[in-house]
Design a protein around this motif. Structure first.
Motif, PDB file in Angstrom:
ATOM      1  N   LYS A 152       0.823  -1.216   0.000  1.00  0.00           N
ATOM      2  CA  LYS A 152       0.000   0.000   0.000  1.00  0.00           C
ATOM      3  C   LYS A 152       0.854   1.261   0.000  1.00  0.00           C
ATOM      4  N   ASN A 153       1.874   1.284   0.835  1.00  0.00           N
ATOM      5  CA  ASN A 153       2.709   2.485   0.935  1.00  0.00           C
ATOM      6  C   ASN A 153       3.422   2.791  -0.372  1.00  0.00           C
TER       7      ASN A 153
ATOM      8  N   HIS B  35       0.142   4.624 -11.861  1.00  0.00           N
ATOM      9  CA  HIS B  35       0.652   3.350 -11.333  1.00  0.00           C
ATOM     10  C   HIS B  35       0.417   3.263  -9.823  1.00  0.00           C
ATOM     11  N   ASN B  36      -0.843   3.208  -9.471  1.00  0.00           N
ATOM     12  CA  ASN B  36      -1.255   3.241  -8.070  1.00  0.00           C
ATOM     13  C   ASN B  36      -2.246   2.113  -7.788  1.00  0.00           C
ATOM     14  N   LEU B  37      -2.968   2.214  -6.686  1.00  0.00           N
ATOM     15  CA  LEU B  37      -3.915   1.156  -6.331  1.00  0.00           C
ATOM     16  C   LEU B  37      -5.044   1.025  -7.348  1.00  0.00           C
ATOM     17  N   ASN B  38      -5.386   2.113  -8.015  1.00  0.00           N
ATOM     18  CA  ASN B  38      -6.416   2.024  -9.055  1.00  0.00           C
ATOM     19  C   ASN B  38      -5.958   1.122 -10.199  1.00  0.00           C
ATOM     20  N   HIS B  39      -4.666   1.199 -10.507  1.00  0.00           N
ATOM     21  CA  HIS B  39      -4.106   0.326 -11.548  1.00  0.00           C
ATOM     22  C   HIS B  39      -4.207  -1.135 -11.116  1.00  0.00           C
ATOM     23  N   LEU B  40      -3.876  -1.415  -9.870  1.00  0.00           N
ATOM     24  CA  LEU B  40      -3.992  -2.786  -9.370  1.00  0.00           C
ATOM     25  C   LEU B  40      -5.443  -3.262  -9.419  1.00  0.00           C
ATOM     26  N   TYR B  41      -6.348  -2.392  -9.028  1.00  0.00           N
ATOM     27  CA  TYR B  41      -7.768  -2.747  -9.012  1.00  0.00           C
ATOM     28  C   TYR B  41      -8.264  -3.064 -10.424  1.00  0.00           C
TER      29      TYR B  41
ATOM     30  N   ASP C 156       4.757  -3.387 -10.035  1.00  0.00           N
ATOM     31  CA  ASP C 156       5.106  -1.958 -10.058  1.00  0.00           C
ATOM     32  C   ASP C 156       5.446  -1.452  -8.658  1.00  0.00           C
ATOM     33  N   LEU C 157       5.902  -2.340  -7.803  1.00  0.00           N
ATOM     34  CA  LEU C 157       6.183  -1.937  -6.425  1.00  0.00           C
ATOM     35  C   LEU C 157       7.194  -0.792  -6.399  1.00  0.00           C
ATOM     36  N   ILE C 158       8.203  -0.891  -7.235  1.00  0.00           N
ATOM     37  CA  ILE C 158       9.176   0.189  -7.386  1.00  0.00           C
ATOM     38  C   ILE C 158       8.827   0.940  -8.663  1.00  0.00           C
ATOM     39  N   TYR C 159       8.584   2.233  -8.532  1.00  0.00           N
ATOM     40  CA  TYR C 159       8.221   3.024  -9.706  1.00  0.00           C
ATOM     41  C   TYR C 159       8.832   4.411  -9.597  1.00  0.00           C
TER      42      TYR C 159
END
Length: 218
Positions: free
Chosen positions: A34-35, A45-51, A78-81
């Motif tokens: 999450k962080n 490239h955030n949680l919306n992308h994962l969703y 994408d943990l590191i971006y």
């Protein structure tokens, strides 16, 4: 559930049954994910992308040979971006490898996960890649085939992530990236995604390239 809650629930459910998993460990691993995906410089490239990827993942669930490994790759890819780095995929894969090792997942399955993540660097299939990699790459770029208004929102969010660059430099770099995609015979490797998104993706990309060539941002 909202986007964050849905992502958290899916991630923590994925962890169940693996070695050494307690609720505090689940929480710790989720906080790391999450962080990273809520860092201030991430507009796409955030949680919306994962969703979004989770929804596409579910649509082809029967196709996955190892759905759990694909899901681990989804959360870690994408943990590191860092837009200034050329090693995001390698660094993300390295963390995924470490976390999956801590869960006592076999080296073979860890290798498959790492392969999925590293393939997102070029979005091309290498020799002897796992069958799931095709689907993984397709869910990662499924946004390209979205309706025009959603694609425009995506393109604007990508521009925000590259805000450290001038418009001139961004247009040049973005055009190169889009041409990299459009020059492929197929954008999508699997028939499932080709049939669903190929035509709209090419339409969206060509429109963005046309705008960039006119000196405009979409």
């Amino acid at each position: 559930m909202n986007t964050e809650e849905e992502c958290k629930a899916r991630f923590q459910t994925l962890l169940e049954g693996y070695q050494g998993i307690t609720q505090p460990k689940k929480d710790s691993l989720w906080e790391e994910v999450k962080n990273r995906y809520t860092e201030s410089h991430r507009s796409y490239h955030n949680l919306n992308h994962l969703y979004q990827m989770l929804k596409e993942y579910d649509l082809v669930f029967p196709k996955w040979k190892d759905p759990e490994v694909a899901l681990f790759a989804l959360f870690y890819h994408d943990l590191i971006y860092d837009v200034t780095s050329k090693t995001n995929e390698e660094e993300s894969a390295k963390i995924a490898e470490k976390r999956l090792s801590e869960l006592a997942i076999t080296q073979n399955r860890i290798g498959i996960c790492v392969g999925h993540i590293l393939a997102t660097k070029s979005h091309r299939l290498g020799e002897n890649c796992h069958p799931d990699t095709s689907y993984f790459l397709d869910i990662d770029i499924s946004i390209l085939g979205s309706e025009e208004s959603k694609y425009i929102e995506y393109a604007k969010n990508i521009r925000k992530e590259y805000s450290i660059y001038s418009d001139e430099d961004y247009k040049k770099g973005r055009t190169q990236v889009l041409n990299h995609f459009i020059e492929n015979v197929r954008l999508f490797h699997t028939d499932s995604f080709f049939d669903r998104y190929e035509m709209q993706s090419r339409h969206n990309i060509k429109n963005e390239i046309h705008s960039l060539q006119k000196g405009e941002l979409i």
